[in-house]
Design a protein around this motif. Structure first.
Motif, PDB file in Angstrom:
ATOM      1  N   LEU A 189       0.916  -1.267  -0.062  1.00  0.00           N
ATOM      2  CA  LEU A 189      -0.067  -0.110  -0.141  1.00  0.00           C
ATOM      3  C   LEU A 189       0.785   1.184  -0.059  1.00  0.00           C
ATOM      4  N   TRP A 190       0.757   2.076  -1.020  1.00  0.00           N
ATOM      5  CA  TRP A 190       1.670   3.380  -1.350  1.00  0.00           C
ATOM      6  C   TRP A 190       0.943   4.444  -0.474  1.00  0.00           C
ATOM      7  N   ILE A 191       0.700   4.413   0.830  1.00  0.00           N
ATOM      8  CA  ILE A 191       0.005   5.646   1.741  1.00  0.00           C
ATOM      9  C   ILE A 191       0.916   5.387   2.838  1.00  0.00           C
ATOM     10  N   ASN A 192       1.399   6.757   3.182  1.00  0.00           N
ATOM     11  CA  ASN A 192       2.218   6.592   4.501  1.00  0.00           C
ATOM     12  C   ASN A 192       3.397   5.590   4.334  1.00  0.00           C
ATOM     13  N   ALA A 193       4.097   5.545   3.591  1.00  0.00           N
ATOM     14  CA  ALA A 193       5.093   4.417   3.200  1.00  0.00           C
ATOM     15  C   ALA A 193       6.690   4.989   2.942  1.00  0.00           C
ATOM     16  N   CYS A 194       7.527   3.993   3.540  1.00  0.00           N
ATOM     17  CA  CYS A 194       9.052   4.356   3.003  1.00  0.00           C
ATOM     18  C   CYS A 194       9.436   3.121   2.192  1.00  0.00           C
ATOM     19  N   LEU A 195      10.076   3.533   1.230  1.00  0.00           N
ATOM     20  CA  LEU A 195      10.681   2.622   0.208  1.00  0.00           C
ATOM     21  C   LEU A 195      12.369   2.859   0.124  1.00  0.00           C
ATOM     22  N   ALA A 196      13.005   2.014  -0.222  1.00  0.00           N
ATOM     23  CA  ALA A 196      14.484   2.378  -0.329  1.00  0.00           C
ATOM     24  C   ALA A 196      15.133   1.207  -1.262  1.00  0.00           C
ATOM     25  N   TRP A 197      16.319   1.633  -1.534  1.00  0.00           N
ATOM     26  CA  TRP A 197      17.456   0.759  -2.344  1.00  0.00           C
ATOM     27  C   TRP A 197      18.391   0.722  -1.310  1.00  0.00           C
ATOM     28  N   PHE A 198      19.076  -0.523  -1.241  1.00  0.00           N
ATOM     29  CA  PHE A 198      19.924  -0.756  -0.432  1.00  0.00           C
ATOM     30  C   PHE A 198      21.262  -1.683  -1.471  1.00  0.00           C
ATOM     31  N   ARG A 199      22.214  -1.548  -0.831  1.00  0.00           N
ATOM     32  CA  ARG A 199      23.218  -2.424  -1.702  1.00  0.00           C
ATOM     33  C   ARG A 199      24.295  -2.927  -0.561  1.00  0.00           C
ATOM     34  N   GLU A 211      24.164  -1.303   2.749  1.00  0.00           N
ATOM     35  CA  GLU A 211      23.844   0.145   3.109  1.00  0.00           C
ATOM     36  C   GLU A 211      22.871   0.783   2.197  1.00  0.00           C
ATOM     37  N   PRO A 212      22.156   1.847   2.932  1.00  0.00           N
ATOM     38  CA  PRO A 212      21.218   2.376   1.926  1.00  0.00           C
ATOM     39  C   PRO A 212      21.854   3.143   0.945  1.00  0.00           C
ATOM     40  N   VAL A 213      21.003   3.217  -0.347  1.00  0.00           N
ATOM     41  CA  VAL A 213      21.515   3.960  -1.130  1.00  0.00           C
ATOM     42  C   VAL A 213      20.872   5.242  -1.574  1.00  0.00           C
ATOM     43  N   ALA A 214      19.321   4.963  -1.663  1.00  0.00           N
ATOM     44  CA  ALA A 214      18.392   5.976  -1.900  1.00  0.00           C
ATOM     45  C   ALA A 214      17.170   5.633  -1.370  1.00  0.00           C
ATOM     46  N   ALA A 215      16.390   6.437  -0.901  1.00  0.00           N
ATOM     47  CA  ALA A 215      14.836   6.358  -0.250  1.00  0.00           C
ATOM     48  C   ALA A 215      13.988   7.322  -0.699  1.00  0.00           C
ATOM     49  N   THR A 232      29.703  -2.097  -7.487  1.00  0.00           N
ATOM     50  CA  THR A 232      29.353  -3.244  -7.823  1.00  0.00           C
ATOM     51  C   THR A 232      28.908  -3.864  -6.144  1.00  0.00           C
ATOM     52  N   ALA A 233      27.592  -4.549  -6.436  1.00  0.00           N
ATOM     53  CA  ALA A 233      26.987  -4.957  -5.172  1.00  0.00           C
ATOM     54  C   ALA A 233      25.702  -5.632  -5.795  1.00  0.00           C
ATOM     55  N   MET A 234      25.175  -6.331  -4.693  1.00  0.00           N
ATOM     56  CA  MET A 234      23.853  -6.876  -4.677  1.00  0.00           C
ATOM     57  C   MET A 234      23.041  -5.674  -4.413  1.00  0.00           C
ATOM     58  N   TYR A 235      21.911  -5.387  -5.242  1.00  0.00           N
ATOM     59  CA  TYR A 235      20.967  -4.419  -4.892  1.00  0.00           C
ATOM     60  C   TYR A 235      19.692  -4.885  -4.495  1.00  0.00           C
ATOM     61  N   CYS A 282       4.971   4.403   7.758  1.00  0.00           N
ATOM     62  CA  CYS A 282       5.982   5.185   7.994  1.00  0.00           C
ATOM     63  C   CYS A 282       5.750   6.652   7.642  1.00  0.00           C
ATOM     64  N   TYR A 283       5.988   7.467   8.583  1.00  0.00           N
ATOM     65  CA  TYR A 283       5.047   8.812   8.494  1.00  0.00           C
ATOM     66  C   TYR A 283       6.523  10.069   8.246  1.00  0.00           C
ATOM     67  N   HIS A 284       7.716   9.697   8.246  1.00  0.00           N
ATOM     68  CA  HIS A 284       8.691  10.579   7.892  1.00  0.00           C
ATOM     69  C   HIS A 284       9.749   9.989   7.117  1.00  0.00           C
ATOM     70  N   GLY A 285      10.059  10.617   6.044  1.00  0.00           N
ATOM     71  CA  GLY A 285      11.317  10.111   5.212  1.00  0.00           C
ATOM     72  C   GLY A 285      12.485  10.255   5.729  1.00  0.00           C
ATOM     73  N   GLY A 286      13.424   9.477   5.058  1.00  0.00           N
ATOM     74  CA  GLY A 286      14.748   9.563   5.316  1.00  0.00           C
ATOM     75  C   GLY A 286      15.370   8.372   4.868  1.00  0.00           C
ATOM     76  N   LEU A 287      16.842   8.260   5.124  1.00  0.00           N
ATOM     77  CA  LEU A 287      17.656   7.325   5.020  1.00  0.00           C
ATOM     78  C   LEU A 287      17.880   6.588   6.162  1.00  0.00           C
ATOM     79  N   TYR A 288      17.030   5.334   6.277  1.00  0.00           N
ATOM     80  CA  TYR A 288      17.209   4.681   7.461  1.00  0.00           C
ATOM     81  C   TYR A 288      17.901   3.185   7.200  1.00  0.00           C
ATOM     82  N   ALA A 289      18.121   2.847   8.327  1.00  0.00           N
ATOM     83  CA  ALA A 289      19.234   1.386   8.228  1.00  0.00           C
ATOM     84  C   ALA A 289      18.418   0.258   7.836  1.00  0.00           C
ATOM     85  N   SER A 290      19.017  -0.793   7.679  1.00  0.00           N
ATOM     86  CA  SER A 290      18.278  -1.918   6.917  1.00  0.00           C
ATOM     87  C   SER A 290      17.077  -2.306   8.032  1.00  0.00           C
ATOM     88  N   ASP A 291      17.328  -2.244   9.358  1.00  0.00           N
ATOM     89  CA  ASP A 291      16.472  -2.803  10.314  1.00  0.00           C
ATOM     90  C   ASP A 291      15.370  -2.230  10.375  1.00  0.00           C
TER      91      ASP A 291
END
Length: 125
Positions: free
Chosen positions: A28-38, A46-50, A90-93, A101-110
């Motif tokens: 559900l794309w409402i009040n959500a956080c998504l990110a790319w890690f590698r 490590e987070p790349v972009a959020a 070079t990495a697995m992404y 999730c009510y606040h965006g940001g670059l969060y850790a994997s956990d």
């Protein structure tokens, strides 16, 4: 049930571009956080972009100016456009997501609840 399915990885030469996609099935794309890690061999994930569904986009220093995170909520897809690729990219992404999730940001994997299986990006040195 939420599923994240990445695609678009591959092997490219330094300086070239790649576009990664993450299909967020059942998410559900409402009040959500998504990110790319590698994660490179022997290194931590490590987070790349959020992205936050408010429209906020956040980048790691290594990605600023070269990578762009984008969402297509209509298609339930998160993309990562990567340009000027370097060998150190070079990495697995992995794609990650979290609901309520009510606040965006670059969060850790956990911080994230859902993960994809990953897609490999290789940039030979």
């Amino acid at each position: 049930q939420v599923q994240l399915v990445e695609s678009g990885g591959g092997s490219v030469q330094a300086g070239e571009s790649l576009r990664l996609s993450c299909a967020a099935i059942g998410f559900l794309w409402i009040n959500a956080c998504l990110a790319w890690f590698r994660q490179a061999p022997g290194k931590e994930r490590e987070p790349v972009a959020a992205f936050h569904t408010s429209g906020l986009k956040t980048y790691a220093d290594s990605a600023k100016g070269r990578f762009t995170i984008h969402n297509d909520a209509g298609q339930s897809t998160l993309t990562l456009q990567m340009t000027s690729l370097k060998s150190e990219d070079t990495a697995m992404y992995y794609c990650a997501a979290r609901s309520y999730c009510y606040h965006g940001g670059l969060y850790a994997s956990d911080f994230y609840t859902y993960w994809g299986q990953g897609t490999q990006v290789t940039v030979p040195s």
